[in-house]
Write an enzyme that holds these catalytic residues in place. Structure first.
Site, PDB file in Angstrom:
ATOM      1  N   ARG A  62       0.846  -1.200   0.000  1.00 19.70           N
ATOM      2  CA  ARG A  62       0.000   0.000   0.000  1.00 19.70           C
ATOM      3  C   ARG A  62       0.880   1.248   0.000  1.00 19.70           C
ATOM      4  O   ARG A  62       0.595   2.242  -0.653  1.00 19.70           O
ATOM      5  CB  ARG A  62      -0.962   0.009   1.204  1.00 19.70           C
ATOM      6  N   TYR A 101     -16.825  16.424 -15.116  1.00 26.99           N
ATOM      7  CA  TYR A 101     -17.272  15.034 -15.239  1.00 26.99           C
ATOM      8  C   TYR A 101     -18.321  14.737 -14.157  1.00 26.99           C
ATOM      9  O   TYR A 101     -18.161  15.132 -12.997  1.00 26.99           O
ATOM     10  CB  TYR A 101     -16.053  14.096 -15.118  1.00 26.99           C
ATOM     11  N   ASP A 153      -8.001  18.065 -14.630  1.00 22.83           N
ATOM     12  CA  ASP A 153      -8.275  16.728 -15.139  1.00 22.83           C
ATOM     13  C   ASP A 153      -7.870  16.706 -16.617  1.00 22.83           C
ATOM     14  O   ASP A 153      -8.497  17.354 -17.452  1.00 22.83           O
ATOM     15  CB  ASP A 153      -9.775  16.432 -14.958  1.00 22.83           C
ATOM     16  N   LYS A 159      -9.074   5.651 -19.596  1.00 20.39           N
ATOM     17  CA  LYS A 159      -9.411   6.144 -20.929  1.00 20.39           C
ATOM     18  C   LYS A 159      -8.212   6.025 -21.875  1.00 20.39           C
ATOM     19  O   LYS A 159      -7.721   4.940 -22.086  1.00 20.39           O
ATOM     20  CB  LYS A 159      -9.940   7.580 -20.814  1.00 20.39           C
TER      21      LYS A 159
HETATM   22  C1  PLP Z   1     -12.925  13.388 -17.549  1.00 25.67           C
HETATM   23  C2  PLP Z   1     -13.080  12.258 -16.576  1.00 25.67           C
HETATM   24  N1  PLP Z   1     -12.533  12.378 -15.351  1.00 25.67           N
HETATM   25  C3  PLP Z   1     -12.654  11.384 -14.439  1.00 25.67           C
HETATM   26  C4  PLP Z   1     -13.360  10.226 -14.708  1.00 25.67           C
HETATM   27  C5  PLP Z   1     -13.475   9.166 -13.657  1.00 25.67           C
HETATM   28  O1  PLP Z   1     -12.582   8.105 -13.923  1.00 25.67           O
HETATM   29  P1  PLP Z   1     -12.837   6.579 -13.552  1.00 25.67           P
HETATM   30  O2  PLP Z   1     -14.060   6.122 -14.270  1.00 25.67           O
HETATM   31  O3  PLP Z   1     -11.582   5.901 -14.001  1.00 25.67           O
HETATM   32  O4  PLP Z   1     -13.026   6.511 -12.060  1.00 25.67           O
HETATM   33  C6  PLP Z   1     -13.929  10.069 -15.960  1.00 25.67           C
HETATM   34  C7  PLP Z   1     -14.690   8.824 -16.273  1.00 25.67           C
HETATM   35  O5  PLP Z   1     -15.414   8.757 -17.240  1.00 25.67           O
HETATM   36  C8  PLP Z   1     -13.781  11.117 -16.927  1.00 25.67           C
HETATM   37  O6  PLP Z   1     -14.335  11.008 -18.141  1.00 25.67           O
END
Ligand code: PLP
Length: 392
Positions: A60, A112, A184, A209
């Site tokens: 961890r 998001y 992000d 992604k």
């Molecule tokens: C722009 C963006 N940020 C964060 C996330 C969250 O990521 P995760 O699904 O890997 O937890 C997503 C998921 O679709 C996303 O599109």
């Protein structure tokens, strides 16, 4: 970790991004010469001498496979330290724990959906408040400042309407007010956009992604600009236990090696798809930063090297959107994006379902909006398929 390589004559040379993707420092196992990072499937590490503990003592807190991935993303983003988490949301929620009860954040309004839910249903209960603003307008960001504001959270291009925030303008204003900046970078990846070079303190990814790229691993990443931020993130990652497992760390590194090749192909196809959609009278609106009329295109070009592989478009109504989703034959109809196969999503019922309908509509996420993440298929086939799906 160094991103310098020696030229044959001994001089230092800065490696280009495509080379860094393959030669990131741990690509060869130093003990055996194996051509990939070993998977250290171990939860704990033997102390041969308790006075001289091993580098990693418990997985961890640290594991060599995960460490290789963490150094890899830090190198690609140009930060000092990287962190790998069990999902994008684990990366985002662990990072938000830098804030304390009574603190306030300014957040891009079309964030998001999962990040919106985290802020409005979980962190609000813990006394961390947020104000959502249209970050295309710096004045709106400035107007949201409160005495207890501690951080600014950006997503650019935003999801799913691909709105553009001027990263350098926001970070330089945030610095004047001693605010932490987070971004992000999921849609652009470090291939196209390196926010740390524009002053951002923490870069976040849903590595599920484009970085993973194959719809087979769920992961999140964070990169710190300074070692003091890195120390805080390390304490939080270990304290919260939101780490990425070693198998997934390995799989993610394997996917990342082809990032540039995949992005180039998908972006070329996305540009063709966006132009084709824009030429159709039965499409209400096309969102793609590469289109000449896309709002904020100039700012985007200043801060990014590409336009990405996500095209959103409005087919006019929820009924028609559902018809298209049920009629397409090639793309996955699914939550997610950024994979070798194309993925068609319906934000109103998928990524942004956590957002109340009135908030969604205010933010342009209409019932007719579809989001197409362009994969590596032949673009002619993708267009022919979408064409038949759009026929009434
Ligand atoms: C722009 C963006 N940020 C964060 C996330 C969250 O990521 P995760 O699904 O890997 O937890 C997503 C998921 O679709 C996303 O599109």
């Amino acid at each position: 970790m160094s991103d310098q390589a020696k030229e044959p004559n001994g001089t230092e040379k800065q490696l280009k991004f495509a080379t860094k993707l393959l030669h990131f420092g741990s690509e060869i196992d130093s003990t055996t010469g194996a051509s990939s990072v070993p998977i250290y499937q171990a939860s704990t590490f033997h102390h041969e001498d308790v006075f001289n503990p091993p580098v990693h003592d418990y997985s961890r807190s640290g594991n060599p496979t995960r460490q290789a991935l963490e150094d890899y993303i830090a190198l690609l983003e140009g930060g000092v330290r990287g962190f790998a988490y069990s999902s994008g949301m684990a990366a985002i929620s662990s990072t938000f724990m830098m804030l304390s009860a009574g603190d306030h954040m300014i957040v891009t309004e079309d964030v998001y959906g999962g990040t919106y839910r985290l802020l409005t249903s979980i962190l609000n209960r813990l006394g961390i408040e947020s104000t959502f603003v249209d970050m295309t307008e710096l004045d709106q960001v400035k107007a949201a400042l409160k005495p207890n504001t501690k951080a600014v959270y950006m997503e650019t291009p935003s999801n799913p309407t691909l709105k553009i925030t001027d990263i350098a303008a926001v970070t330089s204003w945030a610095k004047e007010h001693d605010l932490l900046t987070m971004l992000d970078n999921t849609f652009m990846t470090p291939y196209y956009q390196r926010p740390i070079e524009l002053g951002v303190d923490i870069v976040l990814h849903s590595a599920t992604k484009f970085l993973g790229g194959h719809s087979d691993v769920l992961a999140g990443l964070a990169v710190a600009r300074t070692s003091s931020i890195g120390k805080q993130l390390k304490m939080l990652q270990n304290g919260l236990g939101t780490v990425l497992g070693v198998q997934d760390s390995w799989l993610l590194m394997r996917g990342m090696k082809t990032l540039q090749a995949r992005m180039n192909h998908s972006e070329n196809s996305a540009a063709v798809l966006a132009a084709w959609l824009q030429g159709r009278p039965d499409i209400q609106h096309v969102y793609y930063p590469g289109l000449l009329n896309h709002p904020g295109r100039e700012i985007h070009e200043k801060q990014s090297k590409g336009y990405g592989a996500v095209v959103s478009f409005d087919v006019g109504s929820g009924e028609r959107a559902k018809q298209v989703l049920n009629k397409v034959k090639i793309p996955l109809v699914a939550v997610s994006l950024g994979a070798v196969e194309s993925i068609l999503s319906y934000p109103a019922m998928m990524s942004h379902a956590a957002m109340p309908a009135e908030v969604r509509h205010e933010r342009g996420i209409t019932d007719g909006l579809l989001r197409f993440s362009v994969g590596l298929e032949d673009i002619d086939d993708l267009i022919a398929d979408l064409d038949q799906a759009l026929q009434g």
